[in-house]
Write a protein that holds these residues in place. Structure first.
Motif, mmCIF file in Angstrom:
data_model
loop_
_atom_site.group_PDB
_atom_site.id
_atom_site.type_symbol
_atom_site.label_atom_id
_atom_site.label_comp_id
_atom_site.label_asym_id
_atom_site.label_seq_id
_atom_site.Cartn_x
_atom_site.Cartn_y
_atom_site.Cartn_z
ATOM 1 N N GLN A 158 0.826 -1.202 0.000
ATOM 2 C CA GLN A 158 0.000 0.000 0.000
ATOM 3 C C GLN A 158 0.862 1.253 0.000
ATOM 4 O O GLN A 158 1.829 1.360 0.744
ATOM 5 C CB GLN A 158 -0.918 -0.003 1.222
ATOM 6 C CG GLN A 158 -2.079 0.978 1.160
ATOM 7 C CD GLN A 158 -1.710 2.383 1.580
ATOM 8 O OE1 GLN A 158 -0.826 2.588 2.382
ATOM 9 N NE2 GLN A 158 -2.381 3.365 0.993
ATOM 10 N N GLY A 159 0.514 2.224 -0.863
ATOM 11 C CA GLY A 159 1.313 3.434 -0.946
ATOM 12 C C GLY A 159 0.559 4.572 -1.592
ATOM 13 O O GLY A 159 -0.583 4.424 -2.030
ATOM 14 N N LEU A 160 1.221 5.713 -1.670
ATOM 15 C CA LEU A 160 0.647 6.923 -2.251
ATOM 16 C C LEU A 160 1.513 7.371 -3.424
ATOM 17 O O LEU A 160 2.728 7.516 -3.285
ATOM 18 C CB LEU A 160 0.593 8.027 -1.192
ATOM 19 C CG LEU A 160 0.129 9.406 -1.672
ATOM 20 C CD1 LEU A 160 -1.343 9.360 -2.061
ATOM 21 C CD2 LEU A 160 0.363 10.448 -0.584
ATOM 22 N N HIS A 161 0.889 7.595 -4.578
ATOM 23 C CA HIS A 161 1.602 8.043 -5.776
ATOM 24 C C HIS A 161 1.066 9.418 -6.161
ATOM 25 O O HIS A 161 -0.115 9.568 -6.482
ATOM 26 C CB HIS A 161 1.382 7.045 -6.915
ATOM 27 C CG HIS A 161 2.364 7.201 -8.031
ATOM 28 N ND1 HIS A 161 2.578 6.216 -8.971
ATOM 29 C CD2 HIS A 161 3.198 8.217 -8.371
ATOM 30 C CE1 HIS A 161 3.499 6.632 -9.833
ATOM 31 N NE2 HIS A 161 3.873 7.843 -9.482
ATOM 32 N N LEU A 162 1.929 10.426 -6.109
ATOM 33 C CA LEU A 162 1.571 11.805 -6.453
ATOM 34 C C LEU A 162 2.237 12.190 -7.757
ATOM 35 O O LEU A 162 3.419 11.895 -7.969
ATOM 36 C CB LEU A 162 2.043 12.764 -5.356
ATOM 37 C CG LEU A 162 1.566 12.490 -3.928
ATOM 38 C CD1 LEU A 162 2.263 13.441 -2.961
ATOM 39 C CD2 LEU A 162 0.061 12.637 -3.830
ATOM 40 N N THR A 163 1.497 12.857 -8.636
ATOM 41 C CA THR A 163 2.088 13.388 -9.863
ATOM 42 C C THR A 163 1.709 14.844 -10.019
ATOM 43 O O THR A 163 0.661 15.284 -9.528
ATOM 44 C CB THR A 163 1.612 12.613 -11.108
ATOM 45 O OG1 THR A 163 0.226 12.878 -11.335
ATOM 46 C CG2 THR A 163 1.847 11.127 -10.962
ATOM 47 N N ALA A 164 2.565 15.581 -10.702
ATOM 48 C CA ALA A 164 2.292 16.994 -10.981
ATOM 49 C C ALA A 164 2.874 17.349 -12.338
ATOM 50 O O ALA A 164 4.005 16.965 -12.665
ATOM 51 C CB ALA A 164 2.892 17.877 -9.889
ATOM 52 N N ASP A 165 2.092 18.064 -13.136
ATOM 53 C CA ASP A 165 2.541 18.613 -14.417
ATOM 54 C C ASP A 165 2.532 20.128 -14.294
ATOM 55 O O ASP A 165 1.478 20.738 -14.049
ATOM 56 C CB ASP A 165 1.618 18.168 -15.553
ATOM 57 C CG ASP A 165 1.612 16.652 -15.726
ATOM 58 O OD1 ASP A 165 2.698 16.063 -15.674
ATOM 59 O OD2 ASP A 165 0.525 16.086 -15.901
ATOM 60 N N LEU A 166 3.714 20.730 -14.456
ATOM 61 C CA LEU A 166 3.892 22.157 -14.247
ATOM 62 C C LEU A 166 4.054 22.855 -15.595
ATOM 63 O O LEU A 166 4.799 22.369 -16.456
ATOM 64 C CB LEU A 166 5.131 22.431 -13.384
ATOM 65 C CG LEU A 166 5.061 22.121 -11.881
ATOM 66 C CD1 LEU A 166 4.632 20.709 -11.579
ATOM 67 C CD2 LEU A 166 6.415 22.410 -11.231
ATOM 68 N N TYR A 167 3.382 23.986 -15.758
ATOM 69 C CA TYR A 167 3.405 24.717 -17.023
ATOM 70 C C TYR A 167 3.786 26.178 -16.795
ATOM 71 O O TYR A 167 3.462 26.771 -15.773
ATOM 72 C CB TYR A 167 2.036 24.657 -17.706
ATOM 73 C CG TYR A 167 1.510 23.268 -17.933
ATOM 74 C CD1 TYR A 167 1.909 22.526 -19.042
ATOM 75 C CD2 TYR A 167 0.623 22.683 -17.031
ATOM 76 C CE1 TYR A 167 1.427 21.235 -19.252
ATOM 77 C CE2 TYR A 167 0.137 21.398 -17.234
ATOM 78 C CZ TYR A 167 0.541 20.677 -18.343
ATOM 79 O OH TYR A 167 0.065 19.412 -18.546
ATOM 80 N N GLN A 168 4.481 26.743 -17.790
ATOM 81 C CA GLN A 168 4.840 28.167 -17.774
ATOM 82 C C GLN A 168 5.476 28.561 -16.439
ATOM 83 O O GLN A 168 5.061 29.495 -15.774
ATOM 84 C CB GLN A 168 3.608 29.029 -18.057
ATOM 85 C CG GLN A 168 2.976 28.736 -19.421
ATOM 86 C CD GLN A 168 1.620 29.391 -19.582
ATOM 87 O OE1 GLN A 168 1.052 29.943 -18.653
ATOM 88 N NE2 GLN A 168 1.080 29.324 -20.793
ATOM 89 N N CYS A 169 6.505 27.819 -16.084
ATOM 90 C CA CYS A 169 7.170 28.051 -14.798
ATOM 91 C C CYS A 169 7.992 29.324 -14.831
ATOM 92 O O CYS A 169 8.579 29.691 -15.861
ATOM 93 C CB CYS A 169 8.069 26.861 -14.450
ATOM 94 S SG CYS A 169 7.163 25.324 -14.212
ATOM 95 N N THR A 170 8.063 30.006 -13.698
ATOM 96 C CA THR A 170 8.793 31.273 -13.604
ATOM 97 C C THR A 170 9.941 31.202 -12.592
ATOM 98 O O THR A 170 10.475 32.227 -12.198
ATOM 99 C CB THR A 170 7.840 32.404 -13.213
ATOM 100 O OG1 THR A 170 7.235 32.096 -11.943
ATOM 101 C CG2 THR A 170 6.737 32.578 -14.250
ATOM 102 N N GLY A 171 10.313 29.988 -12.180
ATOM 103 C CA GLY A 171 11.396 29.835 -11.211
ATOM 104 C C GLY A 171 12.776 30.022 -11.833
ATOM 105 O O GLY A 171 12.916 30.300 -13.033
ATOM 106 N N ASP A 172 13.798 29.885 -11.019
ATOM 107 C CA ASP A 172 15.191 30.031 -11.452
ATOM 108 C C ASP A 172 15.474 29.102 -12.640
ATOM 109 O O ASP A 172 15.248 27.893 -12.558
ATOM 110 C CB ASP A 172 16.102 29.687 -10.277
ATOM 111 C CG ASP A 172 17.577 29.970 -10.563
ATOM 112 O OD1 ASP A 172 17.938 30.105 -11.751
ATOM 113 O OD2 ASP A 172 18.352 30.042 -9.598
ATOM 114 N N THR A 173 15.978 29.669 -13.737
ATOM 115 C CA THR A 173 16.203 28.871 -14.954
ATOM 116 C C THR A 173 17.264 27.789 -14.766
ATOM 117 O O THR A 173 17.275 26.801 -15.496
ATOM 118 C CB THR A 173 16.616 29.778 -16.120
ATOM 119 O OG1 THR A 173 17.783 30.531 -15.738
ATOM 120 C CG2 THR A 173 15.501 30.739 -16.490
#
Length: 410
Positions: free
Chosen positions: A2-17
């Motif tokens: 048993q476990g937890l699977h997290l996903t994220a898709d990030l768009y148009q990011c403005t963080g440090d290049t």
């Protein structure tokens, strides 16, 4: 299994290049956030892809965890990132650590848009469509809720804004990974933030709310027919817009009430520049560890004192005494150095997962001295009704503090 699977898709990011194209920078970020979350690194691999048509290549990397893995890929030409974190919960529940790790990496990339998903793996009893979200009370303790639907997820100019829906909480607002308010539960916080001080004031006519863009505190304040004007100043206009469109069950249209003046701007600057005086000032802010941190300082409390009318009072929430004792003591001490009276109180707030501390501060007003009979009289005279938490008996009970909380106060 048993476990937890997290996903994220990030768009148009403005963080440090650098974290898009430099595998060392990206690896350092991921290692740091993994260690901060309390997960255990057992190995890692990073690859930088070559340039393509004059554009720098992205970076793919994976960190092997004793609890499972973190995987990430950057797309610098699109300002995009794909990210997933999986943890096994066989012997310990690592869900809170996984959520913290994901949130920390997302914050570094500063996406303009974001899609998140969650999968409970290997658990036949878990609802397949319910997303379990955890929130930290301190580095050692977490709590969480299951949300059946994600209604909105977007990056505003200042923060990541989400609307979620829960069977227990209804439509819920989340900012930068922190639960803010929920339509079925908001009365615990908003009624307790507004009414103890406002009822205690003999004739509150002008009020100021800093933060509170969801409109819940404003709605409670406007229940008092003595209030002639209520000014609300929130930094993020998109919170206000989302509240008007989706959180009517919380604000009941108060953001468009003719007695309300809703402004978009920096609350600290407003307090410094305004010539107005207010009978009630409500600090309806995010927590001290957020960008609202400068509004939890002695210097800002002194500025707020200057905009209070004679006999006026300010209300602030302090945090969870059991989980954040040092914060309660620090803030209470700073408030005591500015105001003559600091009337601390508290209640359990379900959405915040703990007994929560608040305070009414003033040079004249002492709401704990108000009798239940006088509370009832004022509520009736002002036409305040449709309350779900606050009442004349509860008014006094709010100021009856547990001993451990009393010992944190100066």
């Amino acid at each position: 299994m048993q476990g937890l699977h997290l996903t994220a898709d990030l768009y148009q990011c403005t963080g440090d290049t650098s974290i898009f194209v430099d595998e060392n920078a990206l690896a350092a970020l991921c290692r740091s956030e993994t260690e901060r979350s309390g997960l255990t690194i057992v190995g890692e691999k990073w690859v930088t892809f070559p340039e393509y048509q004059g554009e720098p290549g992205g970076v793919t990397g994976a960190i092997l965890l004793a609890e499972s893995h973190l995987a990430i890929h950057t797309w610098p030409e699109r300002g995009g990132v794909t990210l997933d974190v999986y943890v096994c919960n066989f012997t310990d529940d690592n869900s809170g650590k996984a959520q913290q790790l994901l949130d920390g990496i997302i914050a570094a990339f500063k996406p303009t848009q974001l899609q998140r998903n969650q999968l409970i793996r290997g658990d036949h009893d878990a609802p397949s469509e319910a997303e379990l979200l955890w929130e930290n009370l301190n580095p050692n303790s977490v709590y969480g809720f299951r949300f059946k639907r994600r209604l909105l997820s977007k990056q505003t100019k200042f923060q990541h804004l989400e609307l979620l829906e829960s069977e227990d909480m209804g439509v819920t607002l989340r900012l930068d990974g922190c639960l803010m308010t929920a339509e079925k539960e908001e009365f615990f916080y908003h009624e307790s933030l507004v009414h103890p001080a406002t009822v205690a004031h003999p004739n509150p006519r002008h009020a100021l709310i800093l933060g509170g863009g969801d409109g819940g505190a404003l709605e409670e304040l406007l229940k008092h027919n003595t209030i002639e004007s209520a000014t609300l100043v929130d930094l993020d206009e998109e919170v206000i817009a989302v509240a008007k469109a989706h959180l009517q069950a919380i604000n009941h249209g108060s953001l468009d009430n003719p007695r309300a003046r809703v402004l978009v701007g920096d609350g600290a600057q407003f307090v410094k520049q305004t010539q107005d005086k207010f009978d009630i000032v409500l600090l309806d802010l995010t927590d001290p560890e957020t960008p609202a941190g400068p509004l939890y300082t002695k210097a800002f409390f002194e500025d707020c004192r200057q905009v209070l009318a004679e006999g006026g009072a300010m209300v602030i929430h302090l945090g969870a005494p059991f989980y954040e004792p040092e914060q309660i003591t620090r803030l209470s001490t700073e408030l005591q150095s500015v105001f003559k009276h600091v009337s601390a109180y508290g209640l359990h707030i379900p959405l915040y997962g703990a007994y929560w501390a608040m305070a009414v501060v003033s040079d004249q007003l002492q709401p704990a001295q108000l009798s239940s009979a006088e509370v009832e009289k004022r509520l009736t005279e002002r036409g305040v009704d449709a309350l779900q938490y606050y009442n004349p008996a509860v008014h006094g009970a709010l100021f009856a503090l547990p001993t451990y909380y009393q010992k944190l106060l100066p």
